[in-house]
Design a protein around this motif. Sequence first.
Motif, PDB file in Angstrom:
ATOM      1  N   PHE A 105      38.527  19.137 -36.640  1.00 20.11           N
ATOM      2  CA  PHE A 105      38.500  17.046 -36.528  1.00 20.11           C
ATOM      3  C   PHE A 105      38.033  16.295 -37.739  1.00 20.11           C
ATOM      4  N   GLY A 139      33.409   6.227 -30.896  1.00 13.40           N
ATOM      5  CA  GLY A 139      34.336   7.474 -32.152  1.00 13.40           C
ATOM      6  C   GLY A 139      34.136   6.900 -33.214  1.00 13.40           C
ATOM      7  N   SER A 140      33.907   6.307 -33.791  1.00  9.60           N
ATOM      8  CA  SER A 140      34.126   5.837 -35.132  1.00  9.60           C
ATOM      9  C   SER A 140      33.623   6.542 -36.263  1.00  9.60           C
ATOM     10  N   GLU A 200      21.328   3.235 -30.852  1.00  9.22           N
ATOM     11  CA  GLU A 200      21.786   2.600 -29.774  1.00  9.22           C
ATOM     12  C   GLU A 200      19.869   2.111 -29.089  1.00  9.22           C
TER      13      GLU A 200
HETATM   14  P1  ATP Z   1      29.636   6.257 -29.322  1.00 11.61           P
HETATM   15  O1  ATP Z   1      29.435   4.493 -30.030  1.00 11.61           O
HETATM   16  O2  ATP Z   1      30.714   6.806 -28.624  1.00 11.61           O
HETATM   17  O3  ATP Z   1      28.484   7.457 -30.254  1.00 11.61           O
HETATM   18  P2  ATP Z   1      30.202   6.316 -33.017  1.00 11.61           P
HETATM   19  O4  ATP Z   1      30.410   5.993 -33.494  1.00 11.61           O
HETATM   20  O5  ATP Z   1      28.895   7.101 -32.880  1.00 11.61           O
HETATM   21  O6  ATP Z   1      29.875   7.111 -31.374  1.00 11.61           O
HETATM   22  P3  ATP Z   1      30.381   9.400 -33.528  1.00 11.61           P
HETATM   23  O7  ATP Z   1      28.854  10.147 -32.127  1.00 11.61           O
HETATM   24  O8  ATP Z   1      29.483  10.203 -34.643  1.00 11.61           O
HETATM   25  O9  ATP Z   1      30.595   8.623 -33.166  1.00 11.61           O
HETATM   26  O10 ATP Z   1      31.765  10.645 -33.321  1.00 11.61           O
HETATM   27  C1  ATP Z   1      32.334  10.552 -34.479  1.00 11.61           C
HETATM   28  C2  ATP Z   1      33.196  11.291 -33.541  1.00 11.61           C
HETATM   29  O11 ATP Z   1      33.539  12.716 -33.963  1.00 11.61           O
HETATM   30  C3  ATP Z   1      33.734  11.589 -32.365  1.00 11.61           C
HETATM   31  O12 ATP Z   1      35.600  11.783 -32.222  1.00 11.61           O
HETATM   32  C4  ATP Z   1      33.096  12.739 -31.840  1.00 11.61           C
HETATM   33  O13 ATP Z   1      33.859  12.897 -30.736  1.00 11.61           O
HETATM   34  C5  ATP Z   1      33.211  13.492 -32.458  1.00 11.61           C
HETATM   35  N1  ATP Z   1      32.152  14.626 -33.077  1.00 11.61           N
HETATM   36  C6  ATP Z   1      31.076  14.154 -32.844  1.00 11.61           C
HETATM   37  N2  ATP Z   1      29.387  14.973 -32.359  1.00 11.61           N
HETATM   38  C7  ATP Z   1      30.897  16.215 -32.261  1.00 11.61           C
HETATM   39  C8  ATP Z   1      30.395  17.462 -32.248  1.00 11.61           C
HETATM   40  N3  ATP Z   1      28.772  18.104 -31.997  1.00 11.61           N
HETATM   41  N4  ATP Z   1      31.856  18.415 -32.719  1.00 11.61           N
HETATM   42  C9  ATP Z   1      32.672  17.868 -32.316  1.00 11.61           C
HETATM   43  N5  ATP Z   1      32.780  16.920 -32.678  1.00 11.61           N
HETATM   44  C10 ATP Z   1      31.671  16.030 -32.286  1.00 11.61           C
END
Ligand code: ATP
Length: 349
Positions: A15, A38-39, A162
């Motif tokens: 991913f 997830g962005s 956040e």
């Molecule tokens: P949120 O507002 O929900 O915190 P975000 O924009 O901060 O979202 P991230 O936490 O940076 O998003 O995650 C981005 C993508 O990477 C997501 O699809 C998440 O599932 C994936 N991801 C993040 N950390 C990991 C990890 N340690 N292992 C696998 N996938 C991960």
Amino acid sequence: MSIELKNIVKRFGAFSALGGVDLTIADGELLALLGPSGSGKTTLLRIIAGLDWPDGGSVSFDGENALARGAGERQVGFVFQHYALFRHMTVFENVAFGLRVQPRAVRKDEASIRARVRELLDLVQLDWLADRYPSQLSGGQRQRIALARALATQPRILLLDEPFGALDAKVRKELRRWLRSLHEEIHVTSVFVTHDQEEALEVANRVVVMDKGRIEQIGRPGEVYDSPATAFVHGFIGESIVLPVDVQDGVIRLGGTPLNIAAECGVSGPSKLFVRRHDMQISPPGWGGLEGTVRRVRTFGPIQRADVALSDGQGETIIEIDAPRDRELRDGEVVGLRPRRYRIFADPA
Ligand code: ATP
């Protein structure tokens, strides 16, 4: 301290969480990373912090390679959504913690530590809570203490993930204003993550809008709101009405009916018309464009929100508009709708 990110790539297995992010943050900025869940916002923040490592790309602080240093050596302070205060320590000791565990070579003496903690508690306007324990504080107070604690060792960068996410709406609003004025006072380069567009626009000097691991737009709050660069940004910031249109030779058609508005350069074929709810202006029927029947009117202070069933010759499309209350709308009334400001983006499909 300035931060420069070049072509940051991060994968989790197959991913792709960040797909080549370029971003320069000037010294003293207060920057928001804004995007849906997830962005990739948190992932980017963790890479700046040194809590995560990119699979490709570079991170520099004031022109120096930050990737050569671990999290503890980057002079970065953090505040997370869920207050990570130590429950068994008083507010005073929580704020003092970072100062007490500093390497001996730079550690201050007890009197200086106490003076610094007092100064920080004063800065976050909570010096009267010094002897309380975290369980005796409100959520908003805890976040202010978490911020004081993050600032104790004079970080050159402040990262907030956040920070107000767990608080109720009223406290959030207060803390937004507070964070802005605090930043004006201390001017430390700050990056905060939020999925709340209002929060980003209200607090930050510049906003980075992210989607699917990429930057969609970087700009001042007014710019991303008034001139969204992409369909995603238009839809994510503000409340947009989106209508499928077809553009041929500069003529925009909705369900076959030509609309009396100008097409933007370079757009042709199946497209989407984006209009913010409050930019859909009521005009007399027959102006040469959208027309519809008012269905349900609700009032919120100075505005009235109405469902309007469009008569576009292709079944029924209901849109929601916000209109000022200088002219009351009535259920069943037929109105013309003229987009005061709008954008047309080519349909990616
Ligand atoms: P949120 O507002 O929900 O915190 P975000 O924009 O901060 O979202 P991230 O936490 O940076 O998003 O995650 C981005 C993508 O990477 C997501 O699809 C998440 O599932 C994936 N991801 C993040 N950390 C990991 C990890 N340690 N292992 C696998 N996938 C991960």
